[in-house]
Design a protein around this motif. Structure first.
Motif, PDB file in Angstrom:
ATOM      1  N   THR A   1       0.800  -1.221   0.000  1.00 29.58           N
ATOM      2  CA  THR A   1       0.000   0.000   0.000  1.00 29.58           C
ATOM      3  C   THR A   1       0.835   1.275   0.000  1.00 29.58           C
ATOM      4  OG1 THR A   1      -0.107  -0.078   2.417  1.00 29.58           O
ATOM      5  CG2 THR A   1      -1.920  -1.117   1.196  1.00 29.58           C
ATOM      6  N   GLY A   2       2.081   1.172   0.450  1.00 31.41           N
ATOM      7  CA  GLY A   2       2.898   2.378   0.576  1.00 31.41           C
ATOM      8  C   GLY A   2       2.473   3.267   1.724  1.00 31.41           C
ATOM      9  N   THR A   3       1.718   2.742   2.663  1.00 33.01           N
ATOM     10  CA  THR A   3       1.186   3.521   3.781  1.00 33.01           C
ATOM     11  C   THR A   3       2.034   3.342   5.036  1.00 33.01           C
ATOM     12  OG1 THR A   3      -0.217   1.701   4.507  1.00 33.01           O
ATOM     13  CG2 THR A   3      -1.149   3.231   2.893  1.00 33.01           C
ATOM     14  N   ASP A   4       1.654   4.089   6.069  1.00 32.27           N
ATOM     15  CA  ASP A   4       2.319   3.942   7.362  1.00 32.27           C
ATOM     16  C   ASP A   4       2.123   2.536   7.911  1.00 32.27           C
ATOM     17  OD1 ASP A   4       3.625   5.083   9.843  1.00 32.27           O
ATOM     18  OD2 ASP A   4       1.686   4.464  10.674  1.00 32.27           O
ATOM     19  N   ILE A   5       0.989   1.911   7.625  1.00 31.89           N
ATOM     20  CA  ILE A   5       0.760   0.544   8.109  1.00 31.89           C
ATOM     21  C   ILE A   5       1.785  -0.402   7.506  1.00 31.89           C
ATOM     22  CG2 ILE A   5      -0.828  -1.429   8.006  1.00 31.89           C
ATOM     23  CD1 ILE A   5      -3.127   0.499   8.361  1.00 31.89           C
ATOM     24  N   GLN A   6       2.050  -0.289   6.205  1.00 32.25           N
ATOM     25  CA  GLN A   6       3.054  -1.155   5.601  1.00 32.25           C
ATOM     26  C   GLN A   6       4.416  -0.932   6.245  1.00 32.25           C
ATOM     27  OE1 GLN A   6       3.861  -0.677   1.385  1.00 32.25           O
ATOM     28  NE2 GLN A   6       4.989  -2.596   1.280  1.00 32.25           N
ATOM     29  N   ARG A   7       4.795   0.308   6.451  1.00 41.74           N
ATOM     30  CA  ARG A   7       6.090   0.595   7.053  1.00 41.74           C
ATOM     31  C   ARG A   7       6.161   0.081   8.489  1.00 41.74           C
ATOM     32  NH1 ARG A   7       5.168   5.144   3.806  1.00 41.74           N
ATOM     33  NH2 ARG A   7       4.090   6.244   5.472  1.00 41.74           N
TER      34      ARG A   7
ATOM     35  N   TYR B   1      -0.646  -1.635  -4.597  1.00 42.62           N
ATOM     36  CA  TYR B   1      -1.974  -1.015  -4.700  1.00 42.62           C
ATOM     37  C   TYR B   1      -1.812   0.348  -5.361  1.00 42.62           C
ATOM     38  CZ  TYR B   1      -3.930  -4.324  -1.284  1.00 42.62           C
ATOM     39  OH  TYR B   1      -4.366  -5.455  -0.628  1.00 42.62           O
TER      40      TYR B   1
ATOM     41  N   ARG C   1       8.373   0.012  -2.433  1.00 40.89           N
ATOM     42  CA  ARG C   1       7.458  -0.831  -1.647  1.00 40.89           C
ATOM     43  C   ARG C   1       7.983  -2.240  -1.386  1.00 40.89           C
ATOM     44  NH1 ARG C   1       1.469   1.164  -3.739  1.00 40.89           N
ATOM     45  NH2 ARG C   1       2.037   3.389  -3.848  1.00 40.89           N
TER      46      ARG C   1
ATOM     47  N   GLY D   1      -0.446  -4.453   5.129  1.00 40.88           N
ATOM     48  CA  GLY D   1      -0.432  -3.129   4.521  1.00 40.88           C
ATOM     49  C   GLY D   1      -1.711  -2.365   4.706  1.00 40.88           C
ATOM     50  N   GLU D   2      -2.750  -3.070   5.091  1.00 44.97           N
ATOM     51  CA  GLU D   2      -4.056  -2.444   5.235  1.00 44.97           C
ATOM     52  C   GLU D   2      -4.920  -3.331   6.108  1.00 44.97           C
ATOM     53  OE1 GLU D   2      -7.777  -1.257   2.292  1.00 44.97           O
ATOM     54  OE2 GLU D   2      -5.721  -1.055   1.548  1.00 44.97           O
TER      55      GLU D   2
ATOM     56  N   GLU E   1      -0.131   0.750  17.149  1.00 51.06           N
ATOM     57  CA  GLU E   1       0.127   2.052  16.542  1.00 51.06           C
ATOM     58  C   GLU E   1       1.491   2.606  16.920  1.00 51.06           C
ATOM     59  OE1 GLU E   1      -2.961   4.844  17.207  1.00 51.06           O
ATOM     60  OE2 GLU E   1      -4.509   3.653  16.201  1.00 51.06           O
TER      61      GLU E   1
END
Length: 347
Positions: free
Chosen positions: A57-63, A89, A104, A290-291, A331
């Protein structure tokens, strides 16, 4: 209201494509390219496999999940990784030189220093919209990238990866078998020659394996209590080809022969003991790297399940036991572990 309008437009589009799509049938001889690769990982008596899915996803969740994986690998050890599809995604890149591979994958998982057995998902094979699963050109780019980066193991869309005599991994491509639109390649539609060829390859390869443990990896799940549900009834979609009956038939040829089926697609962590429809084989979903989203919708008894929390699975494999642990990532980056199952082999 707008979502209802978009859904109605989508149904009309799919209906028109189905109406004009030629029927394709055929034998199992479809020129299927299913390589076999040998991986040097771990020791002959132990292999530690970290399993993520739907990560791209490239999001903070993936990181955050990537950082959690790094922490677990540093503390517990990781010899090999597996990524269960939707590596990008909203859609997969069309060129092996795309910067998305660096952003990613390389930047996040390269530091782990282990090879990743890669699986294709419906977002990786997008056509008209992200996730429709109807165009294999995204798959071609990811196979080509494996020749540029040895850490990304994907010699074909379906393949066998062997680690000594301890483990055989059988990777399948389920995207064309539960696509939201008819595949742009008519021969790859459910019930066609490509479907038959992949099913025949999986049945033969798993049956002939002499590895101590045999795992099947595909993006779509056989069983899930999450948003998408079980194969054959995905999302209660209006057209039969969208609901994954062909995915169910693919996995069925490995039931009793394989020890574990691993999949993603639902953004949750789930582990199921062998079910009447697939006796002798455990199933697990690891699609929360990732999500996250959705809640428990199914009623199938689970050995473990968690929704709304990102995470991954970690497998500890010896000749006698295969232990599945689930790790969730908070988190603040805190990692919580739950041992979910321990499979045993007779001497």
């Amino acid at each position: 209201m707008w979502n209802d309008v978009r859904r109605a437009m989508g149904v009309l589009l799919v209906g028109s494509l189905v109406a004009c799509a030629p029927a394709v049938t055929g034998s199992a001889d479809a020129g299927l390219n299913a390589p076999r690769v040998t991986l040097e990982a771990g020791r002959p008596e132990r292999l530690r496999l970290v399993v993520m899915g739907d990560q791209g996803t490239g999001t903070d969740i993936q990181r955050r999940v990537a950082q959690g994986m790094a922490a677990v690998c540093a503390a517990q050890g990781c010899d090999l990784g597996a990524a269960l599809g939707d590596n990008f995604y909203p859609a997969g890149p069309r060129e092996a030189t795309s910067p998305l591979f660096r952003e990613r994958f390389e930047a996040l998982y390269g530091p782990l220093g282990i090879p990743f057995v890669m699986v294709l998902g419906n977002h990786d094979e997008s056509w008209l919209w992200g996730g429709d699963g109807a165009d294999p050109r995204g798959a071609a780019a990811q196979v080509a990238y494996s020749r540029l980066n040895p850490q990304w193991v994907m010699p074909g869309r379906q393949y066998q990866a062997s680690v000594g005599g301890l483990l055989d991994l059988f990777v399948v491509d389920t995207a064309p078998l539960a696509a939201y639109l008819p595949s742009v390649q008519p021969q790859e539609r459910p019930g066609g020659p490509w479907d038959a060829a992949q099913r025949a390859w999986l049945a033969r390869s798993v049956a002939q394996s002499v590895a101590r443990w045999r795992l099947v990896l595909g993006h779509h799940p056989l069983y899930s209590n999450g948003k998408h549900g079980d194969a054959g009834a995905y999302d209660n979609l209006p057209f039969a080809f969208q609901r994954g009956g062909a995915v169910r038939e693919l996995y069925k040829v490995a039931c009793t022969q394989a020890d574990l089926l691993l999949s993603g697609h639902d953004h949750a962590l789930q582990v199921f003991a062998p079910q009447p429809g697939c006796p002798g084989t455990w199933t697990a979903v690891s699609g929360a790297a990732g999500e996250v989203g959705g809640s428990r919708r199914g009623t199938r008894p689970a050995a473990f399940e968690v929704y709304g929390q990102p995470g991954f699975l970690w497998l500890d494999i010896t000749p006698e036991t295969l232990t599945i642990r689930a790790y969730t990532v908070g988190e603040g980056g805190a990692v919580t572990m739950t041992e979910t199952a321990r499979l045993t082999k007779r001497p």
